[in-house]
Design a protein around this motif. Structure first.
Motif, short mmCIF file in Angstrom:
data_model
loop_
_atom_site.label_atom_id
_atom_site.label_comp_id
_atom_site.label_asym_id
_atom_site.label_seq_id
_atom_site.Cartn_x
_atom_site.Cartn_y
_atom_site.Cartn_z
N ASN A 94 0.85 -1.19 0.00
CA ASN A 94 0.00 0.00 0.00
C ASN A 94 0.88 1.24 0.00
O ASN A 94 2.03 1.21 0.45
CB ASN A 94 -0.96 0.02 1.19
CG ASN A 94 -0.34 0.55 2.46
OD1 ASN A 94 0.36 -0.17 3.17
ND2 ASN A 94 -0.58 1.83 2.76
N SER A 95 0.35 2.32 -0.51
CA SER A 95 1.08 3.59 -0.55
C SER A 95 0.07 4.72 -0.66
O SER A 95 -1.14 4.49 -0.85
CB SER A 95 2.06 3.63 -1.74
OG SER A 95 1.35 3.50 -2.96
N PHE A 96 0.56 5.95 -0.56
CA PHE A 96 -0.30 7.14 -0.65
C PHE A 96 0.26 8.04 -1.74
O PHE A 96 1.43 8.42 -1.69
CB PHE A 96 -0.34 7.87 0.70
CG PHE A 96 -0.75 6.97 1.84
CD1 PHE A 96 -2.08 6.77 2.13
CD2 PHE A 96 0.22 6.30 2.59
CE1 PHE A 96 -2.46 5.93 3.15
CE2 PHE A 96 -0.16 5.45 3.62
CZ PHE A 96 -1.50 5.27 3.90
N ARG A 97 -0.57 8.35 -2.71
CA ARG A 97 -0.11 9.12 -3.86
C ARG A 97 -0.96 10.37 -4.03
O ARG A 97 -2.17 10.30 -4.14
CB ARG A 97 -0.19 8.26 -5.13
CG ARG A 97 0.64 6.97 -5.05
CD ARG A 97 0.46 6.14 -6.29
NE ARG A 97 1.09 4.83 -6.15
CZ ARG A 97 0.99 3.85 -7.05
NH1 ARG A 97 0.28 4.05 -8.16
NH2 ARG A 97 1.59 2.69 -6.84
N GLY A 98 -0.29 11.49 -4.02
CA GLY A 98 -0.97 12.77 -4.18
C GLY A 98 -0.12 13.87 -3.60
O GLY A 98 0.73 13.64 -2.75
N GLN A 99 -0.33 15.08 -4.05
CA GLN A 99 0.40 16.21 -3.50
C GLN A 99 -0.09 16.49 -2.08
O GLN A 99 -1.29 16.40 -1.81
CB GLN A 99 0.19 17.45 -4.38
CG GLN A 99 0.72 17.30 -5.79
CD GLN A 99 2.23 17.03 -5.80
OE1 GLN A 99 2.97 17.62 -5.01
NE2 GLN A 99 2.67 16.14 -6.68
N PRO A 100 0.84 16.81 -1.17
CA PRO A 100 0.43 17.04 0.23
C PRO A 100 -0.70 18.05 0.37
O PRO A 100 -1.59 17.90 1.20
CB PRO A 100 1.73 17.54 0.87
CG PRO A 100 2.82 16.95 0.04
CD PRO A 100 2.28 16.92 -1.36
N GLU A 101 -0.68 19.10 -0.47
CA GLU A 101 -1.73 20.12 -0.36
C GLU A 101 -3.09 19.62 -0.85
O GLU A 101 -4.13 20.20 -0.54
CB GLU A 101 -1.33 21.38 -1.14
CG GLU A 101 -1.15 21.20 -2.63
CD GLU A 101 0.27 20.77 -3.00
OE1 GLU A 101 0.61 20.82 -4.20
OE2 GLU A 101 1.04 20.40 -2.08
N GLN A 102 -3.08 18.50 -1.60
CA GLN A 102 -4.33 17.94 -2.09
C GLN A 102 -5.04 17.09 -1.03
O GLN A 102 -6.25 16.95 -1.05
CB GLN A 102 -4.07 17.08 -3.33
CG GLN A 102 -3.56 17.85 -4.54
CD GLN A 102 -3.23 16.92 -5.69
OE1 GLN A 102 -2.63 15.87 -5.52
NE2 GLN A 102 -3.66 17.29 -6.90
N ILE A 103 -4.26 16.50 -0.14
CA ILE A 103 -4.81 15.54 0.83
C ILE A 103 -5.18 16.29 2.11
O ILE A 103 -4.32 16.87 2.77
CB ILE A 103 -3.80 14.43 1.13
CG1 ILE A 103 -3.40 13.72 -0.18
CG2 ILE A 103 -4.38 13.44 2.11
CD1 ILE A 103 -2.28 12.72 -0.01
N THR A 104 -6.45 16.28 2.44
CA THR A 104 -6.93 16.97 3.64
C THR A 104 -7.32 16.02 4.75
O THR A 104 -7.68 16.46 5.84
CB THR A 104 -8.14 17.86 3.29
OG1 THR A 104 -9.21 17.03 2.82
CG2 THR A 104 -7.77 18.87 2.21
N SER A 105 -7.26 14.70 4.49
CA SER A 105 -7.72 13.71 5.46
C SER A 105 -6.56 12.95 6.08
O SER A 105 -5.44 12.95 5.55
CB SER A 105 -8.67 12.71 4.79
OG SER A 105 -9.77 13.37 4.19
N ASN A 106 -6.83 12.32 7.20
CA ASN A 106 -5.88 11.40 7.82
C ASN A 106 -6.08 10.03 7.17
O ASN A 106 -7.12 9.40 7.37
CB ASN A 106 -6.13 11.34 9.33
CG ASN A 106 -5.11 10.46 10.04
OD1 ASN A 106 -4.32 9.76 9.41
ND2 ASN A 106 -5.14 10.49 11.35
N LEU A 107 -5.10 9.59 6.40
CA LEU A 107 -5.24 8.35 5.62
C LEU A 107 -4.46 7.21 6.27
O LEU A 107 -3.37 7.41 6.81
CB LEU A 107 -4.73 8.57 4.19
CG LEU A 107 -5.34 9.74 3.41
CD1 LEU A 107 -4.73 9.81 2.02
CD2 LEU A 107 -6.85 9.62 3.35
#
Length: 279
Positions: A94-107
């Motif tokens: 598993n991984s998390f992909r996206g720009q930090p400013e795009q992600i507003t949730s705790n994933l």
């Protein structure tokens, strides 16, 4: 003051109530042709249970938490995961992909595996707990999380950084490397080698060992059913050695060889104490 405390408690409850959770479950099954399982997790809760089954089942749950329910649901798309055969090994990632400013949730990610006990398992996890049990062999590499293993039958290899561990009923052979991590081992029946630094090792020996501990700034506490039957080679520079009969030694090694040794306990640490006690 009482009213202030009540208001603070109400605010805390209100804050907890508005946090929204979004998740989904992806269940996958795998039949024959798998000789092992490898997991590479990040901010994942990994649970592995060995049992008498012929089919391997994987439950994958991406989780998003946000005060806004719609944002929590929308941010699930930034959690990527896979469970695929690579040759004869089932590999889960598993991984998390996206720009930090795009992600507003705790994933985060939840990975649950139900599998045949005989298959070897290798888990690497960053920022999350790992729990596994009833397996023949286990390799775990955990950083900034925690580890709990129960009933591992033949081989256990652990590398931990900033991750406390609790290991129960470990048999066969065990190789433990720990940095800034506390170690609790109970019903230890394995031939065990521990290399550790900056922590505490509480070890309850159920077998004959050998138990070898090479520690640096680590307090080592060992409990046994019959301490007087073991052979000891103990060194604690800048610390104390406390034996089960109450005798204490400082700045000198302790070597004990009974006529019929039940097993070997070889411990070296520095700047901390070694304690041998009866269960």
């Amino acid at each position: 003051m009482v009213m202030c405390l009540v208001l603070l408690g109400t605010c805390d409850l209100a804050a907890q109530e508005v946090m929204q959770k979004a998740s989904r479950t992806d269940e996958r099954s795998f039949g024959k042709g798998i000789s092992g399982v490898s997991v590479y997790g990040e901010k994942a809760t990994v649970t592995v249970r060995g049992t008498a089954v012929s089919e391997l089942k994987v439950l994958l749950r991406p989780v998003s938490r946000n005060r806004n329910k719609e944002l929590a649901v929308a941010d699930l798309k930034y959690i990527h995961y896979s469970a695929e055969k690579e040759g004869d090994i089932l590999v889960i990632r598993n991984s998390f992909r996206g720009q930090p400013e795009q992600i507003t949730s705790n994933l985060s990610m939840e990975i649950e595996i139900i599998m045949p006990s005989s298959l070897p398992v290798s888990i690497t996890n960053l920022y999350g707990p790992v729990e596994a049990g009833n397996l023949a062999s286990m390799t775990a590499n955990v950083s900034f999380g925690s580890l709990r293993l129960t009933d591992i039958g033949s081989a256990t290899t652990v590398t931990a950084r900033y991750s406390d561990m609790e290991l129960t009923s470990i048999r066969g052979k065990a190789d433990i490397k720990a940095e800034k991590s506390d170690i609790l081992m109970t019903a230890l029946g394995a031939a065990t080698v521990i290399n550790c630094s900056y922590g505490t090792a509480n070890l309850e020996l159920a077998g004959s060992g050998p138990l070898i501990v090479k520690g640096y700034r680590t307090t080592v506490n060992i409990s046994l059913d019959e301490p007087g039957k073991f052979q000891y080679a103990l060194k604690a520079p800048q610390g104390r050695i406390i034996m089960s009969d109450g005798k204490q030694y400082r700045n000198q090694p302790v070597e004990v060889i009974p006529q019929v040794p039940a097993g070997l306990i070889d411990v070296t640490t520095s700047y901390c104490d070694i304690t041998i006690a009866k269960k």
